[in-house]
Design a protein around this motif. Structure first.
Motif, mmCIF file in Angstrom:
data_model
loop_
_atom_site.group_PDB
_atom_site.id
_atom_site.type_symbol
_atom_site.label_atom_id
_atom_site.label_comp_id
_atom_site.label_asym_id
_atom_site.label_seq_id
_atom_site.Cartn_x
_atom_site.Cartn_y
_atom_site.Cartn_z
ATOM 1 N N THR A 39 0.753 -1.168 -0.091
ATOM 2 C CA THR A 39 -0.001 0.014 0.057
ATOM 3 C C THR A 39 0.900 1.239 0.083
ATOM 4 O O THR A 39 1.989 1.099 0.276
ATOM 5 C CB THR A 39 -1.043 -0.198 1.280
ATOM 6 N N ILE A 79 -13.132 -2.947 -3.418
ATOM 7 C CA ILE A 79 -12.396 -3.395 -2.341
ATOM 8 C C ILE A 79 -11.918 -4.878 -2.940
ATOM 9 O O ILE A 79 -11.330 -5.728 -2.218
ATOM 10 C CB ILE A 79 -13.228 -3.387 -1.134
ATOM 11 N N ASN A 157 -7.115 -1.872 -3.107
ATOM 12 C CA ASN A 157 -6.683 -2.084 -1.788
ATOM 13 C C ASN A 157 -5.190 -1.560 -1.541
ATOM 14 O O ASN A 157 -4.701 -1.408 -0.526
ATOM 15 C CB ASN A 157 -6.691 -3.548 -1.501
ATOM 16 N N ALA A 161 -6.020 -0.329 1.953
ATOM 17 C CA ALA A 161 -5.550 -1.097 3.090
ATOM 18 C C ALA A 161 -4.677 -0.359 4.159
ATOM 19 O O ALA A 161 -4.189 -0.738 5.080
ATOM 20 C CB ALA A 161 -4.546 -2.352 2.562
ATOM 21 N N ILE A 194 -7.838 -12.337 2.981
ATOM 22 C CA ILE A 194 -7.125 -11.474 1.938
ATOM 23 C C ILE A 194 -6.234 -12.586 1.059
ATOM 24 O O ILE A 194 -5.418 -12.950 1.557
ATOM 25 C CB ILE A 194 -6.209 -10.206 2.402
ATOM 26 N N LEU A 199 -10.997 -9.616 -0.941
ATOM 27 C CA LEU A 199 -11.470 -9.937 0.513
ATOM 28 C C LEU A 199 -12.407 -10.996 0.408
ATOM 29 O O LEU A 199 -13.425 -10.839 -0.343
ATOM 30 C CB LEU A 199 -11.918 -8.744 1.066
ATOM 31 N N TYR A 304 -8.500 -3.859 7.846
ATOM 32 C CA TYR A 304 -7.469 -4.747 7.186
ATOM 33 C C TYR A 304 -6.235 -5.231 7.982
ATOM 34 O O TYR A 304 -6.077 -6.315 7.702
ATOM 35 C CB TYR A 304 -6.731 -3.678 6.149
ATOM 36 N N ARG A 307 -8.155 -8.159 9.799
ATOM 37 C CA ARG A 307 -8.467 -9.019 9.037
ATOM 38 C C ARG A 307 -9.975 -9.364 9.518
ATOM 39 O O ARG A 307 -10.782 -10.377 9.307
ATOM 40 C CB ARG A 307 -7.698 -10.371 8.793
#
Length: 326
Positions: A39, A79, A157, A161, A194, A199, A304, A307
């Protein structure tokens, strides 16, 4: 039948992390290990939390976002997309040069796209630096019909994320909170996995049939694995013939579930789609998707780091608020 169009456009060429898993290769159960997502970095000038208003476009959640030094563009929240994307038109306007070729595996094969250096992305008062990104006209992959107002940016993401995000359909806003924020209390909390940037959660149809499904804020309706539709002996309320990318035709049916549950989050009388017949055009018939028709009936928080996804009950939508879901 117009309600079917948004998800059907997205299903037939859904370019997410890797090919839809075969029946023998379903994603691991929630709680099993998965590497962290690459990210961008939250810039020090960003003071979180930040609330960003959103609108609905063709069943998708859209906000305003800026890539690099450009101007704000319509951006779709996605997402189930591991990578942020911009259209070739936007890249050309901003003179963002390509750097090699990247690929995304979709349910009909590999989609090749231009790679670019990591970009700065701004969403209102949020600034992210070093966001992994590619160049692709995603909407053109989804529909042969031109849409001049289609999103020019897709926020995947590789940006999302970095935060804990809350999608609030009552206020029509998305709250971007620090990555160590707690989940809301008095919410139904469900673990997710993930896998390849997607997701995945476990869902249950009609209080009996469990199945794995991908969470997708770019899809309006919910898609059941074909086996679920058969096992539950669902009676279609409508059937649509569609042409797959290979030119073959297949059938997709709509039916009403008495209940759809994701953990303790449950909705009654839910409509869902599933493939009928043997022709799938190469699409995995066991693909399941939970779309905005379920997600936007709750205030949803996606954590994230932990989770986990939290579903908070909201008031029954008024006629005005109900337009968010249609």
């Amino acid at each position: 039948m117009k309600r079917l169009l948004p998800i059907l456009l997205l299903l037939w060429t859904l370019p997410v992390g890797t090919c839809a898993p075969s029946r023998a290769q379903l994603p691991p159960r929630p709680g099993e290990g998965s590497p962290p997502l690459p990210t961008g970095q939250i810039a020090p000038v960003t003071l979180l939390p930040v609330s960003v208003p959103f609108e609905m476009w063709n069943g998708m959640i859209v906000v305003k976002a800026t890539v690099g030094e450009g101007i704000a563009q319509k951006a779709a929240l996605h997402i189930s997309l591991p990578l942020c994307l911009m259209t070739p038109q936007l890249a050309a306007q901003q003179r963002i040069a390509s750097e090699g070729i990247r690929s995304l595996e979709g349910i009909y094969g590999t989609i090749r796209l231009a790679g670019v250096r990591p970009q700065m992305v701004r969403i209102q008062n949020i600034v992210l630096t070093g966001v992994p990104m590619g160049v692709l006209d995603l909407y053109a992959q989804l529909s042969s019909k031109a849409a001049p107002d289609a999103p020019m940016v897709w926020i995947g993401n590789s940006a999302l994320a970095a935060f804990v995000i809350t999608i609030d359909p009552q206020k029509q806003e998305i709250v971007f909170a620090p990555p160590n924020s707690p989940l809301p209390r008095r919410a139904a909390v469900v673990p997710f996995e993930i896998r390849d940037g997607r997701l995945w959660i476990e869902a249950k149809a009609n209080d009996s049939r469990r199945f794995r499904a991908m969470l997708d804020t770019s899809a309006f309706l919910t898609l059941l694995p074909r086996g679920v539709g058969r096992d539950l002996q669902l009676s279609p309320s409508a059937t649509l013939t569609t042409t797959f990318p290979d030119g073959k035709t297949g059938r997709v049916a709509m039916a009403t579930l008495s209940e759809l549950a994701v953990g303790d989050a449950k909705l009654k009388e839910m409509q869902a789609l599933f493939l009928e017949g043997e022709e799938t055009g190469g699409m995995d018939p066991e693909m399941g998707i939970i779309g905005n028709d379920f997600l936007l009936r709750y205030r949803v928080t996606i954590h994230y780091g932990q989770r986990k996804i939290a579903f908070e009950k909201i008031a029954v939508p008024s006629a005005k608020q109900n337009s968010v879901h249609r």
